[in-house]
Design an enzyme around this catalytic site. Structure first.
Site, PDB file in Angstrom:
ATOM      1  CB  VAL A  14      65.741  50.955  66.848  1.00  0.00           C
ATOM      2  CG1 VAL A  14      66.746  52.070  66.570  1.00  0.00           C
ATOM      3  CG2 VAL A  14      64.648  51.473  67.775  1.00  0.00           C
ATOM      4  CG  HIS A  15      65.074  49.752  60.480  1.00  0.00           C
ATOM      5  ND1 HIS A  15      65.260  50.671  59.478  1.00  0.00           N
ATOM      6  CD2 HIS A  15      63.740  49.774  60.779  1.00  0.00           C
ATOM      7  CE1 HIS A  15      64.087  51.219  59.162  1.00  0.00           C
ATOM      8  NE2 HIS A  15      63.155  50.690  59.941  1.00  0.00           N
ATOM      9  CB  ALA A  16      69.761  51.760  58.898  1.00  0.00           C
TER      10      ALA A  16
END
Length: 88
Positions: A14-16
């Protein structure tokens, strides 16, 4: 209140971009939506909170939804996780 365990399936975690998709989906609903990982509990409508979880591939999160549209909200966010945030 409805609760469901979801797993991060996309390789990058779960990155940007996935965080933005979660917040965007959560913001469409009136229900209170929380993501829980270990001892960290964040509002799913907060981009900083979701990103701060640093949930990598394989992480299990508890999705806790409470409110008038809780079932629809849970379903929408669960679908994002199942579809790997459309990254793969």
């Amino acid at each position: 209140m409805v609760v469901k365990t979801v797993r991060v399936l996309n390789r990058a975690g779960v990155h940007a971009r996935p965080a933005a998709l979660i917040v965007q989906a959560a913001s469409r609903f009136d229900s209170k939506i929380m993501l829980v990982r270990d001892t960290i509990r964040v509002n799913a409508k907060s981009i900083m909170g979701v990103m701060a979880m640093a949930a990598g591939c394989g992480s299990e999160l508890e999705l806790v939804v409470e409110g008038p549209d809780e079932v629809a909200a849970l379903s929408a966010i669960e679908r994002l996780f199942q579809n790997k945030f459309e990254e793969e």
